[in-house]
Design an enzyme around this catalytic site. Sequence first.
Site, PDB file in Angstrom:
ATOM      1  N   ASP A   1     -13.508  39.990  42.016  1.00 51.37           N
ATOM      2  CA  ASP A   1     -12.711  38.923  41.414  1.00 51.37           C
ATOM      3  C   ASP A   1     -11.657  39.512  40.472  1.00 51.37           C
ATOM      4  O   ASP A   1     -10.488  39.111  40.493  1.00 51.37           O
ATOM      5  CB  ASP A   1     -13.636  37.970  40.660  1.00 51.37           C
TER       6      ASP A   1
ATOM      7  N   GLU B   1     -14.413  38.397  48.040  1.00 51.07           N
ATOM      8  CA  GLU B   1     -14.242  39.133  46.782  1.00 51.07           C
ATOM      9  C   GLU B   1     -15.158  40.354  46.747  1.00 51.07           C
ATOM     10  O   GLU B   1     -14.754  41.428  46.278  1.00 51.07           O
ATOM     11  CB  GLU B   1     -14.544  38.221  45.597  1.00 51.07           C
TER      12      GLU B   1
END
EC number: 3.1.26.3
Length: 224
Positions: free
Chosen positions: A44, A116
């Site tokens: 992320d 991610e």
Amino acid sequence: MKINLERLCRRLNYHFNNMAYLKQALTHCSAGSDNYERFEFLGDSILSFVIANELFNRFPLHSEGQLSRLRSFLVKGEMLAEIAREIGLGDYLFLGQGELRSGGFRRTSILADALEAILAAIYLDGGMTAAKQIILMLYSSRLDDPDLNHCLKDAKTQLQEFLQASKFALPEYVLTKVEGDEHAQIFHVTCTIEGVSQVAYGTGPNRRKAEQLAAKAMLEQLQG
């Protein structure tokens, strides 16, 4: 069923030196303790940095607020899941039986988290240069989209421009109800357009937010 990770590597255009990174990035918490949750946390941040850096360089005249809105648009869960579906990521996930039965390989949140995690796996395996290269490849069509900056306009502005281009009357927003305590009120707004049968509704903590949500709902109806 055996999962062909080499095929996914070809879709990513990246060859892992340590395939264990990729396998962990594809493993949901329902399938074991060596899952992608920590990778997701790292991925992320990597994604956010790479996209922020790219936007900073591409749009030298944009304000901080505009760059933030563009980044939020590009890294939101729905966008990540969309990219994950494009590379068929759901076919490569390791899920527990419960998640498999409930269709977890199609779930937006799982696909977004796994993508991610994969970005983190690439970073751990090949460094920041490799991660940046793959992120920009996956996002190339979106970053090059001439309509990308449309997300900078709020829903009411987008609806008004759509209606003007389509020769429709401008929308009317009516506050239909306010409920709740004074410090926690909920506003209800209805959006109508003369000559258009659709009606849209918005609910929010203030009138402006409710109108924006009503405009967004109306635009989605009109654009099908």
